[in-house]
Design a protein around this motif. Sequence first.
Motif, short mmCIF file in Angstrom:
data_model
loop_
_atom_site.label_atom_id
_atom_site.label_comp_id
_atom_site.label_asym_id
_atom_site.label_seq_id
_atom_site.Cartn_x
_atom_site.Cartn_y
_atom_site.Cartn_z
N ASP A 25 -9.97 -3.64 10.75
CA ASP A 25 -10.14 -2.19 10.87
C ASP A 25 -9.13 -1.41 10.03
O ASP A 25 -9.39 -0.28 9.63
CB ASP A 25 -10.01 -1.78 12.34
N SER A 26 -7.97 -2.00 9.75
CA SER A 26 -6.96 -1.29 8.95
C SER A 26 -7.27 -1.29 7.45
O SER A 26 -6.64 -0.54 6.70
CB SER A 26 -5.59 -1.93 9.17
N ASN A 27 -8.23 -2.11 7.02
CA ASN A 27 -8.59 -2.22 5.60
C ASN A 27 -7.38 -2.53 4.72
O ASN A 27 -7.25 -2.05 3.59
CB ASN A 27 -9.25 -0.92 5.11
N VAL A 28 -6.49 -3.34 5.25
CA VAL A 28 -5.28 -3.64 4.51
C VAL A 28 -5.55 -4.56 3.32
O VAL A 28 -4.93 -4.44 2.26
CB VAL A 28 -4.21 -4.26 5.45
N VAL A 29 -6.50 -5.47 3.48
CA VAL A 29 -6.79 -6.41 2.38
C VAL A 29 -7.40 -5.67 1.18
O VAL A 29 -6.95 -5.88 0.04
CB VAL A 29 -7.68 -7.55 2.88
N PRO A 30 -8.41 -4.81 1.36
CA PRO A 30 -8.88 -4.03 0.19
C PRO A 30 -7.81 -3.13 -0.41
O PRO A 30 -7.77 -2.93 -1.63
CB PRO A 30 -10.04 -3.20 0.77
N TRP A 78 -6.48 -3.05 -4.26
CA TRP A 78 -6.46 -1.82 -5.07
C TRP A 78 -5.06 -1.54 -5.63
O TRP A 78 -4.91 -1.15 -6.78
CB TRP A 78 -6.92 -0.66 -4.19
N LEU A 79 -4.04 -1.75 -4.82
CA LEU A 79 -2.68 -1.55 -5.30
C LEU A 79 -2.32 -2.56 -6.37
O LEU A 79 -1.64 -2.23 -7.35
CB LEU A 79 -1.70 -1.65 -4.13
N LYS A 80 -2.76 -3.77 -6.22
CA LYS A 80 -2.51 -4.78 -7.24
C LYS A 80 -3.24 -4.43 -8.53
O LYS A 80 -2.71 -4.65 -9.63
CB LYS A 80 -2.96 -6.15 -6.74
#
Length: 678
Positions: free
Chosen positions: A225-230, A234-236
């Motif tokens: 739910d935190s969408n941390v992996v996407p 994106w930051l990478k």
Amino acid sequence: MLSFPHYHHSPHLPNYVSHHLPLRRNPNFTTALHLYSATSSRISASSSSSSAVPHRNQEPVQPPHTTTTEETFRKHNAKSTALVLHRSSNPNQQRQEAIPEEEKLRILEMSLVTKRTPQFPGSIYIQPSQSETSKPPLAKLFNGESDEDDDEMIMRALEIRRNVTVEIFKEAMRKGKFGITYSNNLVSRLPDFIDYVMIEAASMKQLPEFSHSTFNTRAKTVIHDSNVVPLIRWLKHNSLSYPRIGKLICMSKGNLETIRVLVEWLKTIHVRGEFLGFVIMKAGEDILERSIEELDDIVRYLENNGVRRDWMGNVMSRCPQLLSYSIEEVKTRVGFYLDMGMNEKDFGTMVFDYPKALGYFTLEEMNEKVSYLKEFGLNNEDVGRLLAFKPQLMGCSIEERWKPFVKYLYYLGVCREGMRRMLIIKPMVFCVDLEKTIVPKVRFFQDIGIRDDAIGNMLVKFPPLLTYSLYKKIRPVVIFLITKAGVSRKDIAKVIALGPELLGCSIVHKLEVSVKYFLSLGIPLQILGEMIADFPMLLRYNIDVLRPKYRYLRRTMVRPLKDLIEFPRFFSYSLDDRIIPRHKALVENRVNFKLRYMLAISDEEFARRVEAAVERRSRFESGLMSSTLSDSQTANDSLENRTLVDFCGREVAFSECQTSENQVSSSKNEDALSFSSE
């Protein structure tokens, strides 16, 4: 009696069965001892029989009332029975033996794992070995221990839960197509976010839909739910390294969407990808909590005061602290420089050249540095122009950089006016490290024979000298002058002291070309070295400037090369403004001067000398005419007298000659008569 129809449900489970079958729960060890005692009594009461396991419908071999004096044990239960008998004979041994710390931790880990083996990689699941019996309950591990041990147990439990959360996050990273190494490195930078996931997963237990779910399921839900992996992907993609990504995620405190919004805004002010993470991390802990409207106000105010929009990315990348100030603080800092007479154009270029001058230092430090610069005799406007030209001065420490440098200049004999000149001409010298840069150069000048006061005069005359490299610039030029330009070792100190600008010339493109030109004129190398010692700036002139002057000297002025050797400063004067006009004046007045007296004086002095020379020539010529006329008149009179006398003399001489001739002839006649008479 030993009966095995339903052994897995029997409360009196034999030891070999409990040994070979893994138990789902950890039974009470005291109950296990009781079970083993009952089993051993039954085995002792039974008679010896076959070692094979009886059929479930087979009757017992001996009746219950029969007893035997000799106890016979079954071979496959011998080890277990012996252990039970040993334990039963020493009932206090279990309480006396202390459980090791490693064993306690292992049992604690077993108690926290789920009933079934987790299906994701890296899960913690300790499978009991076949040689182990059942473990005691957790309450017995810490029985009688203090509250500190209870806290230690809780901390160990939290650490185990944290490790489980880390493995769940790594699994989510691998599903997001990240490598194992990258995932491990990134997770090591996310301790706060792992704790956040662990706390959120624990709090979800209170929700009805997650009341019966496992911790693993809840942790996976929080991560998804935190969408941390996407966000990491994106930051990478925006050129952020994993240490910065990890720090950004920890700074967000779970609100990961603020990172995406702030990064998109930074792109609008031309912050490049590799500086995005740096700007966010250095802008303060509350940068993610500030609104975009506040940041836009700061940018618009800087634009209105001369900082161009396309410069803003460079400014914020080099001084992210500007984004941490309020709009009132930014206005105060901008007004600090504008009050010193700096216009918007100068202010904008100053901020572009050195953004830290605006946002890195405190207002107290800025005021102290400006006050110290004024002690050199500079007013407020002079300091403003100086900072606009070299804003790096604001980055220098007064105690560590400026005061030691000023004290060293006093030691070399440089007065305050000289320091002021150095500060105006080359303010960068006040930013140079004293021990590593300035002191070695001064020692080198002392080694080649330059006095301390002469070194001070050199620095005042040519301040950029302190910014040159000793081993790449200064020493090679000195070696070239000695070996290739004919300068003797005793004259090298004089050359450097009189012409420190030579140390800034290129050997290949300037000095070597000039030396070759003078040698081509027929000047010997040793004589050239003496000319350089007399006039060191001779090697700094361009060949295109030297060639017309030399041609005019030789062809028009018809001067010998010796005159040039005696006065090498001839090349320092302008051909059109000094040499040609004065040469024409000499020709018109029919006088001639040496080159030194012809050029090395002012126009008034030259006119006076020419007038004096003309007057001397006129006086000489007038005196010569008068003396010539008087001499000619006297000569005529003496010539007439001399003629009369001569004539008289000639007449006298003629009569005397006639008398002598007559006498001679008469004597000859007498001699002839006497000869004839004889």
